[in-house]
Each structure stands twice: as structure tokens, then as C-alpha cells.
Write a protein that holds these residues in place. Sequence first.
Motif, PDB file in Angstrom:
ATOM      1  N   LEU A   1      32.104  41.137  60.252  1.00 21.60           N
ATOM      2  CA  LEU A   1      30.859  41.289  60.982  1.00 21.60           C
ATOM      3  C   LEU A   1      29.765  40.415  60.378  1.00 21.60           C
ATOM      4  CD1 LEU A   1      30.888  45.156  61.497  1.00 21.60           C
ATOM      5  CD2 LEU A   1      31.725  43.384  63.037  1.00 21.60           C
ATOM      6  N   GLY A   2      30.059  39.684  59.325  1.00 22.64           N
ATOM      7  CA  GLY A   2      29.064  38.851  58.656  1.00 22.64           C
ATOM      8  C   GLY A   2      29.734  37.951  57.633  1.00 22.64           C
ATOM      9  N   ARG A   3      29.086  37.741  56.514  1.00 25.56           N
ATOM     10  CA  ARG A   3      29.623  36.868  55.469  1.00 25.56           C
ATOM     11  C   ARG A   3      30.676  37.592  54.643  1.00 25.56           C
ATOM     12  NH1 ARG A   3      27.859  31.910  55.612  1.00 25.56           N
ATOM     13  NH2 ARG A   3      25.693  31.576  56.121  1.00 25.56           N
ATOM     14  N   MET A   4      31.702  36.860  54.264  1.00 30.07           N
ATOM     15  CA  MET A   4      32.729  37.420  53.394  1.00 30.07           C
ATOM     16  C   MET A   4      32.252  37.323  51.953  1.00 30.07           C
ATOM     17  SD  MET A   4      36.691  36.299  52.910  1.00 30.07           S
ATOM     18  CE  MET A   4      37.617  37.592  53.696  1.00 30.07           C
ATOM     19  N   CYS A   5      32.388  38.414  51.238  1.00 25.99           N
ATOM     20  CA  CYS A   5      31.993  38.451  49.831  1.00 25.99           C
ATOM     21  C   CYS A   5      33.130  39.092  49.043  1.00 25.99           C
ATOM     22  CB  CYS A   5      30.707  39.267  49.670  1.00 25.99           C
ATOM     23  SG  CYS A   5      30.186  39.415  47.958  1.00 25.99           S
ATOM     24  N   ILE A   6      33.584  38.411  48.034  1.00 24.98           N
ATOM     25  CA  ILE A   6      34.668  38.921  47.205  1.00 24.98           C
ATOM     26  C   ILE A   6      34.113  39.114  45.803  1.00 24.98           C
ATOM     27  CG2 ILE A   6      36.973  38.445  46.300  1.00 24.98           C
ATOM     28  CD1 ILE A   6      37.276  36.518  48.737  1.00 24.98           C
ATOM     29  N   SER A   7      34.308  40.309  45.263  1.00 28.44           N
ATOM     30  CA  SER A   7      33.797  40.582  43.921  1.00 28.44           C
ATOM     31  C   SER A   7      34.791  41.439  43.159  1.00 28.44           C
ATOM     32  CB  SER A   7      32.435  41.287  44.009  1.00 28.44           C
ATOM     33  OG  SER A   7      32.584  42.538  44.638  1.00 28.44           O
ATOM     34  N   GLY A   8      34.521  41.646  41.901  1.00 26.33           N
ATOM     35  CA  GLY A   8      35.387  42.476  41.076  1.00 26.33           C
ATOM     36  C   GLY A   8      36.221  41.626  40.148  1.00 26.33           C
ATOM     37  N   ASN A   9      37.173  42.281  39.526  1.00 24.22           N
ATOM     38  CA  ASN A   9      38.049  41.618  38.555  1.00 24.22           C
ATOM     39  C   ASN A   9      39.253  41.018  39.281  1.00 24.22           C
ATOM     40  OD1 ASN A   9      36.333  42.501  36.540  1.00 24.22           O
ATOM     41  ND2 ASN A   9      37.465  44.411  36.263  1.00 24.22           N
ATOM     42  N   LEU A  10      39.045  39.867  39.891  1.00 22.80           N
ATOM     43  CA  LEU A  10      40.099  39.248  40.688  1.00 22.80           C
ATOM     44  C   LEU A  10      41.310  38.872  39.843  1.00 22.80           C
ATOM     45  CD1 LEU A  10      37.928  36.976  43.000  1.00 22.80           C
ATOM     46  CD2 LEU A  10      38.803  39.267  43.449  1.00 22.80           C
ATOM     47  N   ASP A  11      41.098  38.561  38.581  1.00 27.29           N
ATOM     48  CA  ASP A  11      42.200  38.179  37.707  1.00 27.29           C
ATOM     49  C   ASP A  11      43.133  39.350  37.405  1.00 27.29           C
ATOM     50  OD1 ASP A  11      40.086  39.333  36.263  1.00 27.29           O
ATOM     51  OD2 ASP A  11      40.697  38.368  34.400  1.00 27.29           O
ATOM     52  N   GLU A  12      42.711  40.571  37.743  1.00 23.40           N
ATOM     53  CA  GLU A  12      43.538  41.751  37.499  1.00 23.40           C
ATOM     54  C   GLU A  12      44.312  42.189  38.747  1.00 23.40           C
ATOM     55  OE1 GLU A  12      41.127  44.831  35.801  1.00 23.40           O
ATOM     56  OE2 GLU A  12      40.379  43.529  34.207  1.00 23.40           O
ATOM     57  N   LEU A  13      44.149  41.489  39.855  1.00 23.97           N
ATOM     58  CA  LEU A  13      44.831  41.869  41.089  1.00 23.97           C
ATOM     59  C   LEU A  13      46.293  41.429  41.054  1.00 23.97           C
ATOM     60  CD1 LEU A  13      42.121  40.909  43.734  1.00 23.97           C
ATOM     61  CD2 LEU A  13      42.604  43.163  42.772  1.00 23.97           C
ATOM     62  N   SER A  14      47.152  42.228  41.668  1.00 27.38           N
ATOM     63  CA  SER A  14      48.581  41.887  41.740  1.00 27.38           C
ATOM     64  C   SER A  14      48.791  40.730  42.710  1.00 27.38           C
ATOM     65  CB  SER A  14      49.378  43.108  42.219  1.00 27.38           C
ATOM     66  OG  SER A  14      49.090  43.373  43.590  1.00 27.38           O
ATOM     67  N   GLY A  15      49.939  40.107  42.634  1.00 29.97           N
ATOM     68  CA  GLY A  15      50.276  39.015  43.539  1.00 29.97           C
ATOM     69  C   GLY A  15      50.249  39.456  44.992  1.00 29.97           C
ATOM     70  N   GLU A  16      50.713  40.672  45.252  1.00 34.89           N
ATOM     71  CA  GLU A  16      50.717  41.197  46.626  1.00 34.89           C
ATOM     72  C   GLU A  16      49.299  41.343  47.171  1.00 34.89           C
ATOM     73  OE1 GLU A  16      51.954  45.360  48.785  1.00 34.89           O
ATOM     74  OE2 GLU A  16      53.252  44.631  47.166  1.00 34.89           O
ATOM     75  N   VAL A  17      48.399  41.853  46.354  1.00 33.32           N
ATOM     76  CA  VAL A  17      47.004  42.025  46.777  1.00 33.32           C
ATOM     77  C   VAL A  17      46.340  40.660  46.954  1.00 33.32           C
ATOM     78  CG1 VAL A  17      44.751  42.934  46.088  1.00 33.32           C
ATOM     79  CG2 VAL A  17      46.802  44.324  45.760  1.00 33.32           C
ATOM     80  N   LEU A  18      46.633  39.716  46.064  1.00 36.31           N
ATOM     81  CA  LEU A  18      46.068  38.367  46.198  1.00 36.31           C
ATOM     82  C   LEU A  18      46.566  37.688  47.478  1.00 36.31           C
ATOM     83  CD1 LEU A  18      46.211  37.099  42.507  1.00 36.31           C
ATOM     84  CD2 LEU A  18      44.162  37.569  43.883  1.00 36.31           C
ATOM     85  N   ASP A  19      47.829  37.919  47.841  1.00 34.96           N
ATOM     86  CA  ASP A  19      48.355  37.374  49.102  1.00 34.96           C
ATOM     87  C   ASP A  19      47.602  37.961  50.293  1.00 34.96           C
ATOM     88  OD1 ASP A  19      50.210  35.765  47.858  1.00 34.96           O
ATOM     89  OD2 ASP A  19      51.896  37.145  48.174  1.00 34.96           O
ATOM     90  N   GLU A  20      47.341  39.259  50.270  1.00 38.85           N
ATOM     91  CA  GLU A  20      46.600  39.907  51.363  1.00 38.85           C
ATOM     92  C   GLU A  20      45.174  39.367  51.428  1.00 38.85           C
ATOM     93  OE1 GLU A  20      46.401  42.468  54.652  1.00 38.85           O
ATOM     94  OE2 GLU A  20      48.086  41.723  53.489  1.00 38.85           O
ATOM     95  N   LEU A  21      44.576  39.133  50.275  1.00 37.47           N
ATOM     96  CA  LEU A  21      43.233  38.561  50.220  1.00 37.47           C
ATOM     97  C   LEU A  21      43.227  37.143  50.804  1.00 37.47           C
ATOM     98  CD1 LEU A  21      40.295  38.821  49.302  1.00 37.47           C
ATOM     99  CD2 LEU A  21      41.022  38.055  47.039  1.00 37.47           C
ATOM    100  N   LYS A  22      44.264  36.381  50.526  1.00 39.26           N
ATOM    101  CA  LYS A  22      44.385  35.028  51.086  1.00 39.26           C
ATOM    102  C   LYS A  22      44.478  35.092  52.614  1.00 39.26           C
ATOM    103  CE  LYS A  22      47.258  30.936  51.070  1.00 39.26           C
ATOM    104  NZ  LYS A  22      48.529  30.348  50.726  1.00 39.26           N
ATOM    105  N   HIS A  23      45.265  36.034  53.141  1.00 39.26           N
ATOM    106  CA  HIS A  23      45.379  36.191  54.596  1.00 39.26           C
ATOM    107  C   HIS A  23      44.025  36.580  55.204  1.00 39.26           C
ATOM    108  CE1 HIS A  23      49.648  35.569  54.674  1.00 39.26           C
ATOM    109  NE2 HIS A  23      49.881  36.590  53.886  1.00 39.26           N
ATOM    110  N   ALA A  24      43.293  37.440  54.512  1.00 36.79           N
ATOM    111  CA  ALA A  24      41.961  37.847  54.991  1.00 36.79           C
ATOM    112  C   ALA A  24      41.025  36.635  55.027  1.00 36.79           C
ATOM    113  CB  ALA A  24      41.382  38.938  54.099  1.00 36.79           C
ATOM    114  N   GLN A  25      41.067  35.809  54.001  1.00 37.41           N
ATOM    115  CA  GLN A  25      40.221  34.615  53.962  1.00 37.41           C
ATOM    116  C   GLN A  25      40.585  33.647  55.080  1.00 37.41           C
ATOM    117  OE1 GLN A  25      41.100  33.755  49.777  1.00 37.41           O
ATOM    118  NE2 GLN A  25      38.888  33.767  49.392  1.00 37.41           N
ATOM    119  N   GLU A  26      41.871  33.451  55.328  1.00 34.40           N
ATOM    120  CA  GLU A  26      42.313  32.556  56.397  1.00 34.40           C
ATOM    121  C   GLU A  26      41.843  33.072  57.760  1.00 34.40           C
ATOM    122  OE1 GLU A  26      46.520  32.516  55.720  1.00 34.40           O
ATOM    123  OE2 GLU A  26      46.384  31.021  54.127  1.00 34.40           O
TER     124      GLU A  26
END
Length: 132
Positions: free
Chosen positions: A3-28
Motif C-alpha cells: 500500500l506504500g513504500r517497502m521497508c525492511i528492518s531488523g536483523n536480516l543477517d539472522e534470517l534463514s535461507g527460506e525466509v530470505l527467499d520469501e523476502l526476495k519474492h516479496a521484493q520482486e
Amino acid sequence: TFLGRMCISGNLDELSGEVLDELKHAQEFYVEAAPIILEGRSRLVRKLSKGWRSPKGWQVLVREGRGAAKGRCLIVLHSFASASNRIEIPLPKGKWKLERSFNFVATVEVMDGTLVVEHCPDYYGGSILLKA
């Protein structure tokens, strides 16, 4: 996010590969939706209870692209407790086709100028891109 700008915050380096893949799909998906978010007109369709402490029902934002985003439409669905088994959302005029979805587990189909969503779980959110 859709509904607006995408903002990603938090400890991204602690996310699992599966969560990072989902985040990549969300960004795309966001990159695809951004022109509609930037240049579009929104209409809210909802069937909700009156109380916001424990909402029941669903709401859908239909954002029709304008300008450079003309001929595209972004659908953002949120369901709460007691979501309907079948949700029908009138679409803007045009021959719409499903282009892409994000986090959409419900069954969805475009029929006669209406987006039909079936088997939508409670407490759910998903987005769809349509193309005319």
C-alpha cells in the motif's frame, strides 16, 4: 507493504535461507506493483463487523493503474475471523487476466468483470497483479 513504500528492518543477517527467499519474492512483487502504487486510484471493498477489537470478515483494496501503469491492477486482500468462503470483488472495466500473485493460497479466478476468491483462510493477507 503493498500500500506504500517497502521497508525492511531488523536483523536480516539472522534470517534463514527460506525466509530470505520469501523476502526476495516479496521484493520482486513489489517492484512489479510499484508503478500501480505510485500512479493509481484505489477503491476499498469490504465486508466487516463493526468492532475493530475482534474484526470479522474481509477487506480488499483494488488499485487501478493510471498513466504509465494503465492496464494493470493491484489487489490487496486481508481476511479476519469468519472470512467468507467465497468473496466477489467487482473489477474496473476491462478484460482482466491474472498476471502474478504473492502469498496467495486461496483459489482465485476472474469471471465476467469480477475477481472471485474462494477458500480464503481466516487471518490471511495476499496480493494479486492483474493485466488488461
